[in-house]
Enzyme design. Structure first.
Site, PDB file in Angstrom:
ATOM      1  N   MET A 164      35.291  39.654  49.166  1.00 38.05           N
ATOM      2  CA  MET A 164      36.507  40.137  50.089  1.00 38.05           C
ATOM      3  C   MET A 164      35.982  41.633  50.501  1.00 38.05           C
ATOM      4  SD  MET A 164      39.722  38.694  48.305  1.00 38.05           S
ATOM      5  CE  MET A 164      39.862  40.088  46.972  1.00 38.05           C
ATOM      6  N   ARG A 297      45.808  38.259  43.082  1.00 35.01           N
ATOM      7  CA  ARG A 297      46.432  39.468  42.417  1.00 35.01           C
ATOM      8  C   ARG A 297      46.848  38.801  41.087  1.00 35.01           C
ATOM      9  NH1 ARG A 297      49.789  41.993  47.629  1.00 35.01           N
ATOM     10  NH2 ARG A 297      47.832  43.518  47.685  1.00 35.01           N
ATOM     11  N   TYR A 441      42.472  48.334  41.150  1.00 35.12           N
ATOM     12  CA  TYR A 441      42.235  47.307  42.477  1.00 35.12           C
ATOM     13  C   TYR A 441      43.150  46.201  42.673  1.00 35.12           C
ATOM     14  CZ  TYR A 441      39.423  44.550  38.810  1.00 35.12           C
ATOM     15  OH  TYR A 441      38.928  43.930  37.584  1.00 35.12           O
ATOM     16  N   GLU A 442      42.874  45.449  43.907  1.00 33.12           N
ATOM     17  CA  GLU A 442      43.728  44.296  44.363  1.00 33.12           C
ATOM     18  C   GLU A 442      45.326  44.876  44.529  1.00 33.12           C
ATOM     19  OE1 GLU A 442      43.208  41.384  45.349  1.00 33.12           O
ATOM     20  OE2 GLU A 442      41.288  41.522  45.116  1.00 33.12           O
ATOM     21  N   GLY A 443      45.469  46.242  45.031  1.00 37.13           N
ATOM     22  CA  GLY A 443      46.777  46.836  45.118  1.00 37.13           C
ATOM     23  C   GLY A 443      47.066  47.459  44.027  1.00 37.13           C
TER      24      GLY A 443
END
Length: 595
Positions: A164, A297, A441-443
């Protein structure tokens, strides 16, 4: 250093006895009978073997060797390629994939158990198939039939990998300001140009091709997030007959030198007019990417569970053997010079905190996985809608709370070992380093908290929250017997507290938008502990039902661990709640110059 062992007994307890997964699977028409209890058991056994025997032994050596970059070529540590091939040949990359294109079509309730085992065995290794699975989710949901037929079989099969590509040097959370461009070409493709950073598995030697999902903007795209489109950009172009052709104009400019997950290649990727293919609709790229975000997530959250479990296994083995001082109540092992440190109250506090939070996390990940299955495979619109609402609400809690608690557990595990926890030999310092990235990461977890408080709670007036609260209230009402009182009554109080906090922030935010961000992190943690209270009440109910056949003390240990959580950890909500109630004013007393 204790060898990692897949916690299959605990996994079976949560999956089969607490959540009765087989009943759930048989009730979901969309699964088409793809799995039953016997199949799940065989898959869990096999996953336990490959993670413990093939993947875990590469964890320390992979950390020490790391991924290596040389003139655009990335080499993974010794043994990774062979282990990945074995993993892929077992069908694990496509575990939850669409059977129409070669995936196994397994439910997420099973998938979360396998993911935990892989993360517990080797965080760096786990990220390669995890990103591929995420790539497949978006492609399967939004790609054209042509793209799905051309790419999904090899992605599921593991001969190709996926990425991604979102973040750019100047933007991470605010993707609306990305600069990567996609220019339409006469043949229907797009020329993609730009630089993406922090791309997990952007380049490596594990597979023969890498398929990048890239967020970019067309030249005439609207400003902000509404102008983002999603493109499939292969490392090596694929011919019409499915064979590999020329190298695309995609290159890895460098890899990051990181605190942890060193065997995972974190790449700077350069796209120089690379040939790409539109996924979904123009300017709807974020919608397509968010299809996979709930799954990804949750997966990154599970990294925290895996790290915590691995750290606990080492810590408890060490605490049983390491002798230091005598028990406060007198010698426990008089034949030795001192007692094992597991007799000391503070060591028990740390071990029980790790055990209670890891087991609570495992139950919660299974619960969220079940809601993902319901939202995907149920045919009753009301049941499906409830699942969707709970997934939306609980995903940010799972991602952030799992990883916050995972790091706390790893630090406790390191502390149990003292100086031995700080040196490489025992593996605890690596777990602390590896676990730390999960909060970023991933927000980032701060962004997850804002998502929970702002978008998932305040924005809809608490509608999603009411769905969750009603389910917990129904459980409380149905379980008033005295045997469960130690769990149900504290849960009832915790839920009431969370309901009051929710209403308070919603009300305050009407006149002061700062209240959302000021409350968000503490609110998420209050939510997390309250959810774990619900999970432990459900686990206690299942354990109580089996006490009469508790030949090895497993169920008694569950109840004891659960009581520790209720009495020693759930009370953390009180200080967190007071912080929320204090409002935003304390955050804004200082001018910027006073910091």
């Amino acid at each position: 250093m204790a060898d990692y062992k897949a916690p299959l007994r605990d996994i079976r307890f949560v999956l089969n006895e607490v959540f009765e997964a087989d009943k759930l699977w048989q009730s979901l028409p969309g699964l088409n009978g793809a799995i039953d209890a016997e199949t799940a058991e065989a898959m869990l056994e096999e996953a336990g073997k490959i993670t413990s025997q093939t993947i875990a032994p590469l964890n320390r050596s992979g950390d020490e060797e790391g991924a290596q970059w040389n003139d655009g070529v990335v080499t993974t540590p010794a043994g990774f390629k062979q282990a990945y091939t074995t993993y892929a040949e077992g069908g694990w990359v496509g575990l939850g994939g669409n059977p129409e294109f070669g995936g196994l079509g397994m439910p997420k309730t099973l998938g979360v158990q396998v993911e935990e085992m892989v993360y517990g065995a080797n965080n760096s290794f786990a990220l390669y198939p995890a990103l591929t699975a995420g790539c497949c989710l978006a492609l399967d949901a939004h790609g054209s039939e042509e793209l799905k037929h051309a790419y999904l079989p090899n992605l599921y099969g593991g001969s190709w990998a996926g990425t991604m590509c979102l973040t750019e040097p100047h933007c991470g959370t605010d993707l609306g300001i990305i600069r990567t461009k996609a220019v339409p070409q006469a043949n229907g493709t797009y020329a993609v140009t730009g630089t993406k950073i922090f791309i997990t598995g952007g380049e490596h030697d594990l597979t023969e091709n890498i398929i990048h999902l890239v967020l970019a903007k067309l030249p005439d795209a609207p400003a902000g997030p509404k102008g983002i489109s999603l493109f499939l950009v292969p490392k090596i172009l694929v011919k019409e007959d499915g064979s590999l052709g020329e190298r695309n104009t995609v290159s890895c400019g460098s890899i990051e030198h990181k605190m942890g997950i060193k065997a995972s290649a974190t790449c700077v990727m350069n796209f120089d007019g690379a040939e790409g293919y539109l996924i979904g609709e123009v300017n709807k790229g974020l919608n397509a990417m968010f299809t996979m975000m709930n799954y990804e997530r949750l997966s990154i959250g599970i990294q925290g569970i895996g790290c915590g479990e691995a750290s606990y296994q080492t810590a408890v083995a060490y605490a049983r053997e390491r002798i230091q001082s005598r028990s406060p109540t007198g010698a426990i092992a008089p034949e030795q010079a001192a007692d094992p440190i597991i007799v000391h109250p503070d060591v028990r506090r740390m071990l029980l905190t790790m055990k209670a939070m890891t087991e609570g996390s495992r139950a919660f990940s299974t619960y969220v996985g079940s809601q993902l299955d319901i939202s995907k495979f149920a045919d009753d619109p009301q049941i499906k809608k409830k699942g969707e609402d709970l997934v939306a609400l609980l995903t940010p809690v799972a991602k952030a709370f799992f990883t916050d608690i995972g790091l706390e557990s790893c630090v406790h595990g390191q502390q149990v070992l003292g100086g031995h926890g700080y040196v490489r030999e025992w593996g605890q310092e690596q777990l602390v380093r590896d676990a730390r990235i999960g909060q970023i990461y991933e927000g980032t977890n701060g962004i997850q908290a804002l998502d929970l408080m702002g978008r998932k709670t305040v924005a809809n007036g608490g509608a999603f929250f009411k769905v969750f609260a009603e389910e917990v209230r129904e459980f409380i009402a149905a379980n008033q017997d005295q045997a469960l009182a130690d769990f149900v009554q504290p849960l009832k109080k915790a839920l009431s507290n969370l309901e009051e906090l929710t209403a308070l922030v919603i009300d305050r935010s009407k006149t002061n938008p700062n209240e959302i961000g000021a409350a968000s992190v503490e609110y998420l943690h209050v939510f997390g502990y309250t959810v774990y209270g619900y999970m432990w009440a459900r686990m206690a109910k299942a354990a109580l039902a089996k006490l009469d056949q508790d030949s090895d003390g497993f169920y008694a240990a569950k109840l004891g661990t659960g009581r520790f959580f209720i009495k020693r950890l759930l009370p953390r909500i009180h200080s967190l709640s007071e912080a929320v109630r204090s409002g935003s004013e304390p955050l804004f007393e200082l001018d910027a110059a006073q910091f």
